[in-house]
Scaffold this motif. Structure first.
Motif, PDB file in Angstrom:
ATOM      1  N   ASN A 272       0.488  -1.277   0.346  1.00 20.77           N
ATOM      2  CA  ASN A 272       0.237   0.337  -0.093  1.00 20.77           C
ATOM      3  C   ASN A 272       0.551   1.250  -0.179  1.00 20.77           C
ATOM      4  O   ASN A 272       0.190   1.869  -0.474  1.00 20.77           O
ATOM      5  CB  ASN A 272      -1.103   0.250   0.949  1.00 20.77           C
ATOM      6  N   SER A 275       3.454   1.963  -2.807  1.00 19.17           N
ATOM      7  CA  SER A 275       2.793   2.636  -3.875  1.00 19.17           C
ATOM      8  C   SER A 275       3.687   4.279  -3.942  1.00 19.17           C
ATOM      9  O   SER A 275       2.686   4.888  -5.402  1.00 19.17           O
ATOM     10  CB  SER A 275       1.475   2.651  -4.420  1.00 19.17           C
ATOM     11  N   ILE A 277       1.480   6.403  -2.367  1.00 24.44           N
ATOM     12  CA  ILE A 277      -0.111   6.635  -2.004  1.00 24.44           C
ATOM     13  C   ILE A 277       0.815   8.156  -0.747  1.00 24.44           C
ATOM     14  O   ILE A 277       0.158   9.370  -0.878  1.00 24.44           O
ATOM     15  CB  ILE A 277      -0.652   6.147  -1.480  1.00 24.44           C
ATOM     16  N   ASN A 309      -9.775  10.617  -5.523  1.00 26.30           N
ATOM     17  CA  ASN A 309      -9.976   9.403  -4.939  1.00 26.30           C
ATOM     18  C   ASN A 309     -11.621   9.060  -4.919  1.00 26.30           C
ATOM     19  O   ASN A 309     -11.576   8.042  -4.090  1.00 26.30           O
ATOM     20  CB  ASN A 309      -9.225   9.888  -3.913  1.00 26.30           C
ATOM     21  N   TYR A 336      -1.344   1.866 -11.057  1.00 21.87           N
ATOM     22  CA  TYR A 336      -0.526   1.704 -11.232  1.00 21.87           C
ATOM     23  C   TYR A 336       0.811   1.951 -11.622  1.00 21.87           C
ATOM     24  O   TYR A 336       1.185   3.323 -12.034  1.00 21.87           O
ATOM     25  CB  TYR A 336      -0.173   0.730  -9.274  1.00 21.87           C
ATOM     26  N   HIS A 426      -5.695   4.453  -7.175  1.00 25.89           N
ATOM     27  CA  HIS A 426      -5.346   3.356  -6.095  1.00 25.89           C
ATOM     28  C   HIS A 426      -6.672   3.208  -4.893  1.00 25.89           C
ATOM     29  O   HIS A 426      -6.942   2.514  -3.609  1.00 25.89           O
ATOM     30  CB  HIS A 426      -4.287   4.200  -4.800  1.00 25.89           C
ATOM     31  N   GLN A 430      -6.577  -1.004  -4.264  1.00 29.29           N
ATOM     32  CA  GLN A 430      -5.452  -0.546  -2.213  1.00 29.29           C
ATOM     33  C   GLN A 430      -6.157  -0.174  -1.838  1.00 29.29           C
ATOM     34  O   GLN A 430      -6.768  -0.619  -0.860  1.00 29.29           O
ATOM     35  CB  GLN A 430      -4.270  -0.011  -3.063  1.00 29.29           C
TER      36      GLN A 430
END
Length: 517
Positions: A272, A275, A277, A309, A336, A426, A430
């Motif tokens: 997670n 990535s 993020i 998001n 991703y 994302h 995830q």
């Protein structure tokens, strides 16, 4: 049909409606912990430049300042398991509301760097605890057929909190608060934090936690109020899964029996953050500025990231229980790789243009700050009236920035599209899956410790990446995004080879499939 049966039907319907209402109310209130989690995570993104100036921070010190809250999340996530087992999920959520409130007020009023970091650390403890207990509570009150969707409400609220933070930062920046704007950005979190603490009084305690404490009658009452069709069967299944005669709550967690769920939780939590993020969420305006955007435009583009998001989280929530956790992860991994690869490519191709636009933006901001300062005693500069000189300097700086931004425009668009696609990937995978999956793979007797381990891994990786991102990005440019893309390729292999599907499977059945005795 008799009159008696006809009159009973509406009453039964009313009871069912009331039960469903309590289930969804409890879910929404518990998920407010997620909203505060998201808001507290993202709010600092709009303050990084002001913090650098206010506390005279280098890029390394700024990374450490941002990571301070994440160190708190590590402590909160790893230490909350046993208190959640001892005092209950609802009690711990009430404690997190207090921590969020203290952090918001303290960060807004902090007179110097050390006290600011202390209050951010306190908020981080609240974030870490909420990241464990909110999904745990929702998983334990939800029927199997709705569990994925209801636990995902936490993720929805996390991304809603992130969007609210980005939007709040933008509005406050436009409101003319000047040098104190960053303090208002932190202070507004007080409102949802207080509301969270008050609303928690309306929800029941977790029935599964009540069973571990021997409060069977209260657990039965709560399950009935939540609208369960067969309360006695569910009580029996919970009792069997806890199995206190053969598995004491104090049994070793890091043993052979729980090895498989432990490895699954650590892997999904680490991927997670690998990535990138949290680096994007914490530094979104700074990344857009690196790619040639001005300060106001960078804050507005961060709002676009937050909106994306939220949208894709809603889509994932709608299909997670039918589409499956594993399939979402497969699609997200591919997204991703493509989006991060495109972002890295833009920094490689337009590096010189980005650097020139960033320097021009900084020069323009310096001139604008000089204009905003009170006039000094000097009436002229090199024989030119001071006001006229500064206005001419502003016009020149604005023209220079416009020219540099135009040169970087193609690359800036690629970065914006790439990061929006990254956030969509994302949110669709995830973001929606992680807390659902971790809350499902551990049996009742160690779920708190399992979620604490997953959350600890998540936040430890987040602290490491957020701490190092400013320095690495300053040094490497696009290399950092290429590294994240490579890590997502590794995640794709893990999903294909290792990750099990858990959709629609009762919690007690999942532990059997994972070979847990």
């Amino acid at each position: 049909m008799s009159a008696t049966s006809m009159s009973a039907t509406p009453a039964a319907s009313d009871r069912h409606s009331s039960s469903s209402g309590l289930l969804f109310l409890s879910t929404l209130v518990a998920a407010l912990g997620g909203l505060l989690f998201g808001f507290d995570t993202a709010v600092i993104s709009g303050t990084t430049e002001a913090l650098e100036v206010q506390f005279e921070l280098s890029s390394g010190a700024l990374g450490f300042t941002v990571a301070t809250a994440l160190v708190g999340t590590i402590l909160g996530s790893i230490s909350v398991g046993r208190p959640a087992d001892a005092w209950g999920r609802r009690a711990i959520l009430s404690l997190t509301a207090i921590l969020f409130t203290v952090s918001a007020i303290g960060s807004a009023l902090a007179p110097e760097w050390y006290s600011f970091m202390l209050f951010r650390f306190i908020g981080g403890i609240g974030v870490g605890a909420a990241s464990v207990v909110s999904p745990m509570y929702i998983a334990e009150i939800s029927p199997a057929r709705l569990r994925g969707r209801l636990v995902a409400v936490t993720q929805f609220n996390i991304v809603l909190g992130i969007l609210l933070a980005f939007f709040s930062n933008y509005l406050i920046a436009q409101a003319g608060f000047g040098e104190t704007a960053w303090r208002w950005m932190f202070g507004v979190e007080t409102v949802p934090a207080v509301a969270f603490g008050v609303l928690l009084w309306l929800v029941p305690r977790s029935p599964r936690w009540l069973m571990t404490k021997g409060h069977d009658s209260e657990a039965r009452e709560v399950l009935a109020r939540l609208g369960r069709d067969d309360v006695e069967r569910e009580l029996r299944e919970i009792r069997e899964s806890i199995d206190l005669e053969h598995h004491q709550l104090e049994e070793p967690f890091f043993g052979r029996n729980y090895r498989k769920p432990i490895l699954l939780a650590v892997a999904i939590a680490a991927f997670n953050q690998l990535s990138g993020i949290n680096a994007v969420l914490y530094y979104a305006p700074a990344i857009f500025k690196m790619a040639g955007a001005g300060t106001d435009q960078a804050l507005l583009q961060a709002v676009a990231v937050g909106g994306t998001n939220l949208l894709f989280t809603m889509i994932a929530m709608a299909i997670i229980d039918s589409f499956g956790r594993r399939r979402l992860m497969l699609i997200g991994s591919l997204g991703y790789i493509l989006s991060l690869g495109a972002t890295a490519g833009a920094f490689y191709a337009y590096g010189a243009e980005f650097q020139a636009a960033t320097q021009a933006a900084d020069a323009l901001e310096n001139v604008e700050q000089r204009i905003a300062e009170p006039p000094s005693e000097a009436a002229s500069q090199d024989g030119v009236p001071l006001e006229r000189a500064t206005r001419e300097a502003e016009a020149e700086a604005r023209a220079a920035f416009a020219a540099a931004a135009e040169e970087a425009q193609g690359g800036s668009r690629i970065v914006l599209i790439g990061l929006i696609a990254f956030i969509a990937s994302h949110a669709f995978s995830q973001g929606a899956v992680i807390w659902v999956f971790i809350s499902e793979i551990f049996p009742n007797r160690v779920r708190a410790r399992g979620l604490a381990l997953g959350s600890f891994t998540h936040w430890a990786m987040a602290a490491l990446i957020s701490w190092t991102f400013p320095k690495i990005a300053e040094w490497s440019g696009g290399h950092i995004f290429a590294f994240y893309a490579l890590m997502m390729f590794v995640q794709l292999i893990w999903v294909l080879a290792v990750m099990p599907e858990t959709k629609g499977v009762p919690l007690e059945e999942i532990q059997k499939r994972l070979g847990i005795r």
